[in-house]
Design a protein around this motif. Structure first.
Motif, PDB file in Angstrom:
ATOM      1  N   ALA A  42      15.617 -15.579  -5.376  1.00 13.32           N
ATOM      2  CA  ALA A  42      16.499 -14.761  -6.226  1.00 13.32           C
ATOM      3  C   ALA A  42      17.874 -15.402  -6.373  1.00 13.32           C
ATOM      4  N   GLY A  43      17.898 -16.721  -6.424  1.00 11.15           N
ATOM      5  CA  GLY A  43      19.148 -17.444  -6.605  1.00 11.15           C
ATOM      6  C   GLY A  43      19.902 -17.754  -5.324  1.00 11.15           C
ATOM      7  N   PHE A  44      19.461 -17.201  -4.200  1.00 13.52           N
ATOM      8  CA  PHE A  44      20.121 -17.447  -2.921  1.00 13.52           C
ATOM      9  C   PHE A  44      19.541 -18.695  -2.264  1.00 13.52           C
ATOM     10  N   PRO A  45      20.412 -19.571  -1.767  1.00  9.34           N
ATOM     11  CA  PRO A  45      19.906 -20.739  -1.041  1.00  9.34           C
ATOM     12  C   PRO A  45      19.125 -20.312   0.204  1.00  9.34           C
ATOM     13  N   PHE A  46      18.197 -21.156   0.611  1.00 13.44           N
ATOM     14  CA  PHE A  46      17.338 -20.885   1.757  1.00 13.44           C
ATOM     15  C   PHE A  46      18.158 -20.492   2.976  1.00 13.44           C
ATOM     16  N   PHE A  47      19.245 -21.180   3.246  1.00 14.66           N
ATOM     17  CA  PHE A  47      20.071 -20.928   4.423  1.00 14.66           C
ATOM     18  C   PHE A  47      20.458 -19.450   4.536  1.00 14.66           C
ATOM     19  N   TYR A  48      20.850 -18.853   3.426  1.00 13.89           N
ATOM     20  CA  TYR A  48      21.332 -17.473   3.466  1.00 13.89           C
ATOM     21  C   TYR A  48      20.191 -16.460   3.563  1.00 13.89           C
ATOM     22  N   TRP A  49      19.165 -16.621   2.731  1.00 14.69           N
ATOM     23  CA  TRP A  49      18.111 -15.614   2.785  1.00 14.69           C
ATOM     24  C   TRP A  49      17.285 -15.719   4.050  1.00 14.69           C
ATOM     25  N   TRP A  50      17.186 -16.904   4.653  1.00 15.49           N
ATOM     26  CA  TRP A  50      16.478 -17.053   5.934  1.00 15.49           C
ATOM     27  C   TRP A  50      17.225 -16.298   7.030  1.00 15.49           C
ATOM     28  N   GLN A  51      18.553 -16.440   7.065  1.00 15.34           N
ATOM     29  CA  GLN A  51      19.330 -15.719   8.063  1.00 15.34           C
ATOM     30  C   GLN A  51      19.241 -14.206   7.858  1.00 15.34           C
ATOM     31  N   LEU A  52      19.324 -13.747   6.634  1.00 15.05           N
ATOM     32  CA  LEU A  52      19.215 -12.315   6.359  1.00 15.05           C
ATOM     33  C   LEU A  52      17.844 -11.790   6.762  1.00 15.05           C
ATOM     34  N   LEU A  53      16.813 -12.558   6.469  1.00 18.95           N
ATOM     35  CA  LEU A  53      15.466 -12.166   6.884  1.00 18.95           C
ATOM     36  C   LEU A  53      15.401 -12.001   8.396  1.00 18.95           C
ATOM     37  N   TRP A  54      16.015 -12.921   9.140  1.00 18.79           N
ATOM     38  CA  TRP A  54      15.958 -12.842  10.604  1.00 18.79           C
ATOM     39  C   TRP A  54      16.845 -11.742  11.177  1.00 18.79           C
TER      40      TRP A  54
END
Length: 87
Positions: A42-54
């Motif tokens: 959704a336009g978010f880099p992997f770094f950010y959405w991976w952290q939010l997921l965790w």
């Protein structure tokens, strides 16, 4: 008298709880594994959405660990004493 089933499952429950509580820290400390931009979600880099997921998964893991320790395999000292008294 404690049930043997409860006694034998306690180490297993404790091991599962330990893994549930340690896993997020190991993931968070492995920064080089997720310090990248792609794939995007959704336009978010992997770094950010991976952290939010965790962050969300950590809350789920802690909730499961709490439930496992709260239930204690279905046995508590108070229940064991009540069983001994025949209540």
């Amino acid at each position: 008298m404690p049930h043997k089933d409860a006694q034998s499952t306690r180490p297993v429950v404790r091991a599962v709880v330990a893994v549930l509580l340690i896993a997020p820290f190991v993931i968070y400390l492995a920064v080089p594994s997720y310090a990248k931009i792609k794939p995007r979600l959704a336009g978010f880099p992997f770094f950010y959405w991976w952290q939010l997921l965790w962050v969300i998964l950590t809350a789920v893991f802690i909730g499961i660990a709490y439930a496992l320790t709260r239930n204690g395999g279905g046995r508590t000292p108070a229940r064991d004493q009540a069983d001994e008294k025949g209540e």
